[in-house]
Write a protein that holds these residues in place. Structure first.
Motif, PDB file in Angstrom:
ATOM      1  N   ARG A 171      46.577  26.132   9.863  1.00 43.42           N
ATOM      2  CA  ARG A 171      46.325  27.322  10.657  1.00 43.42           C
ATOM      3  C   ARG A 171      45.173  28.112  10.036  1.00 43.42           C
ATOM      4  N   VAL A 172      44.492  28.900  10.855  1.00 44.70           N
ATOM      5  CA  VAL A 172      43.327  29.661  10.381  1.00 44.70           C
ATOM      6  C   VAL A 172      43.698  30.554   9.210  1.00 44.70           C
ATOM      7  N   LYS A 173      44.873  31.173   9.286  1.00 44.55           N
ATOM      8  CA  LYS A 173      45.281  32.121   8.244  1.00 44.55           C
ATOM      9  C   LYS A 173      45.485  31.463   6.881  1.00 44.55           C
ATOM     10  N   SER A 174      45.555  30.120   6.865  1.00 49.63           N
ATOM     11  CA  SER A 174      45.774  29.423   5.586  1.00 49.63           C
ATOM     12  C   SER A 174      44.566  29.507   4.666  1.00 49.63           C
ATOM     13  N   GLY A 175      43.380  29.712   5.266  1.00 50.08           N
ATOM     14  CA  GLY A 175      42.160  29.720   4.464  1.00 50.08           C
ATOM     15  C   GLY A 175      41.527  28.351   4.325  1.00 50.08           C
ATOM     16  N   PHE A 176      42.186  27.330   4.848  1.00 47.97           N
ATOM     17  CA  PHE A 176      41.646  25.973   4.821  1.00 47.97           C
ATOM     18  C   PHE A 176      41.121  25.608   6.206  1.00 47.97           C
ATOM     19  N   THR A 177      40.296  24.559   6.262  1.00 50.75           N
ATOM     20  CA  THR A 177      39.845  24.029   7.541  1.00 50.75           C
ATOM     21  C   THR A 177      40.378  22.613   7.715  1.00 50.75           C
ATOM     22  N   HIS A 178      40.403  22.174   8.960  1.00 50.34           N
ATOM     23  CA  HIS A 178      40.851  20.817   9.248  1.00 50.34           C
ATOM     24  C   HIS A 178      39.964  19.795   8.541  1.00 50.34           C
ATOM     25  N   PHE A 179      38.678  20.034   8.560  1.00 46.63           N
ATOM     26  CA  PHE A 179      37.749  19.090   7.936  1.00 46.63           C
ATOM     27  C   PHE A 179      37.970  19.016   6.425  1.00 46.63           C
ATOM     28  N   GLN A 180      38.267  20.143   5.796  1.00 47.76           N
ATOM     29  CA  GLN A 180      38.559  20.129   4.363  1.00 47.76           C
ATOM     30  C   GLN A 180      39.754  19.230   4.063  1.00 47.76           C
ATOM     31  N   HIS A 181      40.774  19.315   4.889  1.00 52.27           N
ATOM     32  CA  HIS A 181      41.962  18.487   4.660  1.00 52.27           C
ATOM     33  C   HIS A 181      41.673  17.012   4.924  1.00 52.27           C
ATOM     34  N   LYS A 182      40.814  16.714   5.871  1.00 52.45           N
ATOM     35  CA  LYS A 182      40.427  15.326   6.106  1.00 52.45           C
ATOM     36  C   LYS A 182      39.658  14.781   4.894  1.00 52.45           C
ATOM     37  N   ILE A 183      38.790  15.594   4.323  1.00 55.82           N
ATOM     38  CA  ILE A 183      38.053  15.182   3.130  1.00 55.82           C
ATOM     39  C   ILE A 183      39.025  14.928   1.981  1.00 55.82           C
ATOM     40  N   THR A 184      39.987  15.825   1.817  1.00 60.34           N
ATOM     41  CA  THR A 184      40.996  15.632   0.774  1.00 60.34           C
ATOM     42  C   THR A 184      41.734  14.315   0.975  1.00 60.34           C
ATOM     43  N   ALA A 185      42.123  14.050   2.220  1.00 63.59           N
ATOM     44  CA  ALA A 185      42.838  12.804   2.520  1.00 63.59           C
ATOM     45  C   ALA A 185      41.980  11.587   2.204  1.00 63.59           C
ATOM     46  N   ALA A 186      40.709  11.638   2.580  1.00 59.33           N
ATOM     47  CA  ALA A 186      39.806  10.514   2.310  1.00 59.33           C
ATOM     48  C   ALA A 186      39.648  10.300   0.809  1.00 59.33           C
ATOM     49  N   ASN A 187      39.575  11.383   0.050  1.00 60.41           N
ATOM     50  CA  ASN A 187      39.447  11.267  -1.410  1.00 60.41           C
ATOM     51  C   ASN A 187      40.715  10.676  -2.035  1.00 60.41           C
ATOM     52  N   VAL A 188      41.875  11.086  -1.533  1.00 55.36           N
ATOM     53  CA  VAL A 188      43.144  10.545  -2.027  1.00 55.36           C
ATOM     54  C   VAL A 188      43.209   9.038  -1.760  1.00 55.36           C
ATOM     55  N   ILE A 189      42.791   8.645  -0.566  1.00 57.61           N
ATOM     56  CA  ILE A 189      42.825   7.226  -0.205  1.00 57.61           C
ATOM     57  C   ILE A 189      41.841   6.426  -1.044  1.00 57.61           C
ATOM     58  N   LYS A 190      40.660   6.963  -1.257  1.00 56.42           N
ATOM     59  CA  LYS A 190      39.673   6.264  -2.089  1.00 56.42           C
ATOM     60  C   LYS A 190      40.219   6.052  -3.504  1.00 56.42           C
ATOM     61  N   ALA A 191      40.826   7.084  -4.083  1.00 56.02           N
ATOM     62  CA  ALA A 191      41.374   6.960  -5.437  1.00 56.02           C
ATOM     63  C   ALA A 191      42.504   5.924  -5.467  1.00 56.02           C
ATOM     64  N   PHE A 192      43.321   5.925  -4.451  1.00 56.81           N
ATOM     65  CA  PHE A 192      44.428   4.952  -4.367  1.00 56.81           C
ATOM     66  C   PHE A 192      43.901   3.532  -4.274  1.00 56.81           C
ATOM     67  N   ILE A 193      42.908   3.326  -3.438  1.00 58.96           N
ATOM     68  CA  ILE A 193      42.344   1.994  -3.264  1.00 58.96           C
ATOM     69  C   ILE A 193      41.678   1.498  -4.538  1.00 58.96           C
ATOM     70  N   LYS A 194      40.955   2.370  -5.220  1.00 60.00           N
ATOM     71  CA  LYS A 194      40.323   1.968  -6.490  1.00 60.00           C
ATOM     72  C   LYS A 194      41.383   1.603  -7.527  1.00 60.00           C
ATOM     73  N   GLU A 195      42.458   2.350  -7.534  1.00 59.26           N
ATOM     74  CA  GLU A 195      43.526   2.087  -8.516  1.00 59.26           C
ATOM     75  C   GLU A 195      44.236   0.774  -8.249  1.00 59.26           C
ATOM     76  N   GLN A 196      44.375   0.431  -6.970  1.00 59.23           N
ATOM     77  CA  GLN A 196      45.150  -0.758  -6.607  1.00 59.23           C
ATOM     78  C   GLN A 196      44.304  -2.006  -6.393  1.00 59.23           C
ATOM     79  N   SER A 197      42.989  -1.888  -6.448  1.00 61.12           N
ATOM     80  CA  SER A 197      42.124  -3.048  -6.203  1.00 61.12           C
ATOM     81  C   SER A 197      41.980  -3.907  -7.458  1.00 61.12           C
TER      82      SER A 197
END
Length: 211
Positions: free
Chosen positions: A185-211
């Motif tokens: 929500r807007v009041k959270s101070g975050f944006t949807h795109f910021q959370h998508k970037i966070t998700a992409a970074n989490v996935i990248k770290a997971f893939i590097k760890e498991q590859s």
């Protein structure tokens, strides 16, 4: 770009990729939805090849324009397994998806080529039915699983998930105030795109760890 005549598949490949992710859509939106397209771009920017595909019911919907519910789970699983079998590249293979797509991926994680499972907005239970848990696919997955979940997701929020008895191979990363699409929500101070970037970074770290 596509390298197949099958119109139900879209391959987005990048130079110097470290792995490939087969990325399945949710129940109501196809592989070319705004979320799927934008998230694919974020993963490509992180050196991850992405193969998207439409489940048969969704591809038929695109052909005739008639809305229809997802097919039976056996049909969805068979469709996903076929995509895994078609993969012949040397890069490590991961599977996953958005919502329903992630649930199906968890169910077929035992396929030999698979290194791990990526879930965005895993549907831990149907909306407003928290008693009908869908933990079995996660509990039976014999590969590492990472889940990126909005902490107020109506299909599994943070308070609920922390009470679940999840296996040690499952890691859940919560994004603050995110809904089922990770949107805050807007009041959270975050944006949807910021959370998508966070998700992409989490996935990248997971893939590097498991590859």
């Amino acid at each position: 770009m596509p390298i197949t005549d099958d119109l139900s598949i879209q391959q987005n490949l990048v130079d110097g990729a470290v792995a490939t992710l087969i990325f399945a859509h949710g129940a109501g939106a196809n592989m070319d939805s705004a979320f799927m397209t934008e998230f694919t771009q974020l993963l490509n920017e992180r050196e991850i090849n992405v193969i998207r595909f439409n489940f048969p019911y969704m591809q038929q919907r695109l052909i005739d324009g008639k809305r229809r519910p997802p097919g039976k789970m056996d049909v969805l699983k068979e469709s996903y397994i076929e995509r895994i079998k078609q993969y012949s590249a040397e890069l490590p293979l991961f599977i996953g998806g958005k919502s329903m797509g992630s649930r199906v991926a968890a169910m077929v994680a035992g396929e030999e080529k698979v290194n791990g499972v990526v879930c965005i907005g895993y549907p831990f239970h149907p909306q407003k039915k928290p008693e009908k848990l869908r933990l079995e696919p996660l509990q039976e997955a014999d590969k590492p699983v990472v889940i990126v979940q909005g902490d107020r997701d109506p299909l599994g929020n943070k308070a609920d998930i922390l009470d679940y008895d999840l296996a040690n191979n499952i890691t859940v990363h919560f994004v603050e105030d995110g809904d089922h699409d990770l949107k805050p929500r807007v009041k959270s101070g975050f944006t949807h795109f910021q959370h998508k970037i966070t998700a992409a970074n989490v996935i990248k770290a997971f893939i590097k760890e498991q590859s």
